[in-house]
Structure formats: structure tokens, C-alpha cells
Design a protein around this motif. Structure first.
Motif, PDB file in Angstrom:
ATOM      1  N   SER A  92      16.052  76.300  48.200  1.00 31.06           N
ATOM      2  CA  SER A  92      17.129  75.628  48.057  1.00 31.06           C
ATOM      3  C   SER A  92      17.953  76.106  47.074  1.00 31.06           C
ATOM      4  CB  SER A  92      16.837  74.197  47.671  1.00 31.06           C
ATOM      5  OG  SER A  92      16.233  74.148  46.250  1.00 31.06           O
ATOM      6  N   ARG A 231      21.005  65.803  46.547  1.00 26.15           N
ATOM      7  CA  ARG A 231      20.731  66.173  47.825  1.00 26.15           C
ATOM      8  C   ARG A 231      21.361  67.584  47.910  1.00 26.15           C
ATOM      9  NH1 ARG A 231      22.035  60.732  49.020  1.00 26.15           N
ATOM     10  NH2 ARG A 231      24.449  61.239  49.030  1.00 26.15           N
ATOM     11  N   LYS A 235      18.911  70.565  49.314  1.00 24.33           N
ATOM     12  CA  LYS A 235      18.744  70.866  50.663  1.00 24.33           C
ATOM     13  C   LYS A 235      18.467  72.334  50.781  1.00 24.33           C
ATOM     14  CE  LYS A 235      23.593  71.771  51.275  1.00 24.33           C
ATOM     15  NZ  LYS A 235      24.952  71.151  51.820  1.00 24.33           N
ATOM     16  N   LYS A 236      17.820  72.611  52.037  1.00 21.96           N
ATOM     17  CA  LYS A 236      17.577  73.803  52.546  1.00 21.96           C
ATOM     18  C   LYS A 236      18.733  74.796  52.364  1.00 21.96           C
ATOM     19  CE  LYS A 236      15.181  76.399  56.079  1.00 21.96           C
ATOM     20  NZ  LYS A 236      14.410  77.504  55.005  1.00 21.96           N
TER      21      LYS A 236
END
Length: 278
Positions: A92, A231, A235-236
Motif C-alpha cells: 500500500s 482507506r 488500499k493496494k
């Protein structure tokens, strides 16, 4: 600021080649300690050459060569630790420091990362004659204990008077890819990884060693509530962002490292001693 001049790099190539030849010839006639110094300085010449060539700044490279005598007199080591959540499980933006360190090893002509025990934990390390690159194996918010243990272990091996510490971390308040060299005591701005390290390791105990931070911008979402920000950073990561962090950003980090070392050299050789605030 120096203005880029010309696109020809033949003179720079010739100077760099001559410098490398001198170092190679010299290593056969000197002690092990002197060989390590020569190799470290040779790496500095190559890094500066590649940066100046990349920026088409021929004058900057020649000015660097003129300062080579000063470099030979003072050639310290740096422990560089990236903060983030463990890779590859947590790929991330919050682990931007790890991605940058992956690329930095190539930029600095370092050996490949390998798993070793440092700071009482198993972690990935790229050990060179000047730079010791380490990916913190802990979760971001609990980085402090590992960084403190790794620093203390490295100090016992090399001595604090010739060792500096740099932590590389993500930074929400800067646009993606922007790199900034920051003083150690600059506000963490809510960054829990930086808070953890500063809470576990006091710079005041090592007045002869420069401590610094390299912040790597990851941008931030328009909404600033905690849930949205969380988030965003967790997140990736996209392939495009990862490529930038591993291939482009390390060059700016290398420039920060040279800036930090140059300021430390000025402080030491100027007789002021103490720590450096970039």
C-alpha cells in the motif's frame, strides 16, 4: 541553482572512468581499512555522476570532483531504515518507504537485499560500504523498538561518531513522489510510525550523529476524515505508483543523502560538531 548545460556527457564519462581506474589501481597497495574508504568514495563518485548525468548538470559533477579531497578525509556510514507495513502482504501507499528502499539499493549500486538478523529481529538488509539499507519488519505503528535496537547494534559495530541515521517514510501532506529531507525533530503530523521511532530513540543521546527523516509524498484524498484517509493509505498500491516509487523517487532520495552528508562534513571539518539539521 546551477543551470543544466549541454547534453554531451563525454567529458563526464571520461572523468568518471579515470576516477574508477585510479580507485581500482590503488586498492592493491593499501590496507583493508583504506580499501573500504576507497570503495565508499568510488561509490559516491558514481552516484554523483549518475545524478548529474540524469539532470544534464555537467558543472555539478566537476565541482563535486574538486571536493574529493574533503570527501576522503570524512567518509561516514548511514543506517537507512524504511518504515511501513511488511511486504509483500501489505502493498500500500503506507509502505512507500519500503518500495523506495527497493529502488534505492539499485540506485546506490548496493548488494541485493537478503534476510539477516538485526535489531533482534529477522529483516531485509542491503549492506554496502557506506549505506546500510534496512526494511523495518514490524507494523508501521510499532516501528520504534526495532529502529532503536538496530541503531544501537550498528553503533556498537561502527561507532556513533561516524554513523548517521535516516528513516524513510510516507507523507500525506506532500504530493505523490515529492521527496523532502526533514529535521529529526520536525512534527510527525500524526504519523504514528515516526511517533513510535522518536518515542523509542532519543537523538540527544548521540550528539555526534546526525538523525534525519526523508519524507516521501503520497498525496491525500480530498476528504480528510480518518476513515477515508485510512482507506486511502492502506488500499493496494497501483502498478504505476509502485513503479514510480521504485524507479524515479530513489534518485531524489539519493540526493537527500548526499545533501545530509555534505552538511555533516561541513559541520565536522568546520569544527562546529554536533548534529545536523537539514
Amino acid at each position: 541553482m546551477l543551470r543544466p548545460i549541454g547534453s554531451s556527457t563525454s567529458a563526464m564519462d571520461s572523468s568518471a572512468t579515470a576516477g574508477k581506474s585510479i580507485f581500482r589501481h590503488s586498492v592493491h597497495c593499501v590496507s583493508r581499512e583504506s580499501r573500504q574508504l576507497f570503495f565508499a568514495c568510488s561509490i559516491q563518485v558514481q552516484i554523483r555522476f549518475m545524478i548529474c548525468k540524469r539532470e544534464r548538470n555537467r558543472r555539478g559533477f566537476f565541482e563535486f570532483l574538486l571536493d574529493a579531497e574533503s570527501m576522503l578525509k570524512f567518509n561516514p556510514r548511514f543506517l537507512i531504515v524504511s518504515l511501513g507495513n511488511p511486504l509483500p502482504k501489505y502493498e500500500s501507499l503506507h509502505s512507500a518507504g519500503h518500495f523506495v528502499l527497493n529502488g534505492l539499493a539499485k540506485t546506490l549500486h548496493q548488494p541485493a537485499f537478503r534476510e539477516v538478523t538485526l535489531g533482534r529481529q529477522s529483516c531485509l538488509v542491503s549492506q554496502g560500504p557506506k549505506y546500510i539499507l534496512v526494511q523495518s519488519p514490524t507494523y508501521m505503528n510499532t516501528s520504534g523498538g526495532f529502529v532503536a535496537n538496530a541503531w544501537q547494534e550498528t553503533v556498537r559495530k561502527y561507532g556513533a561518531e561516524s554513523l548517521g541515521l535516516v528513516i524513510v517514510h510516507d507523507e500525506l501532506e506532500k504530493d505523490f513522489g515529492v521527496v523532502k529531507l526533514l529535521p529529526w525533530d520536525r512534527s510527525p503530523r500524526g504519523h504514528n510510525g515516526v511517533k513510535s521511532v522518536r518515542g523509542s530513540l532519543s537523538q540527544k543521546k548521540y550528539p555526534e550523529s546526525p538523525f534525519a527523516r526523508v519524507a516521501v509524498g503520497i498525496g491525500r484524498p480530498e476528504e480528510r476524515d480518518a476513515a477515508t484517509v485510512s482507506r486511502y493509505v492502506l488500499k493496494k498500491i497501483s502498478r504505476e505508483h509502485q513503479t514510480t516509487l521504485e524507479e524515479e523517487t530513489p534518485w531524489d532520495v539519493a540526493k537527500c543523502l548526499m545533501e545530509l552528508e555534505n552538511q555533516w562534513r561541513i559541520d565536522v571539518q568546520g569544527g562546529s560538531g554536533g548534529t545536523t539539521e537539514p
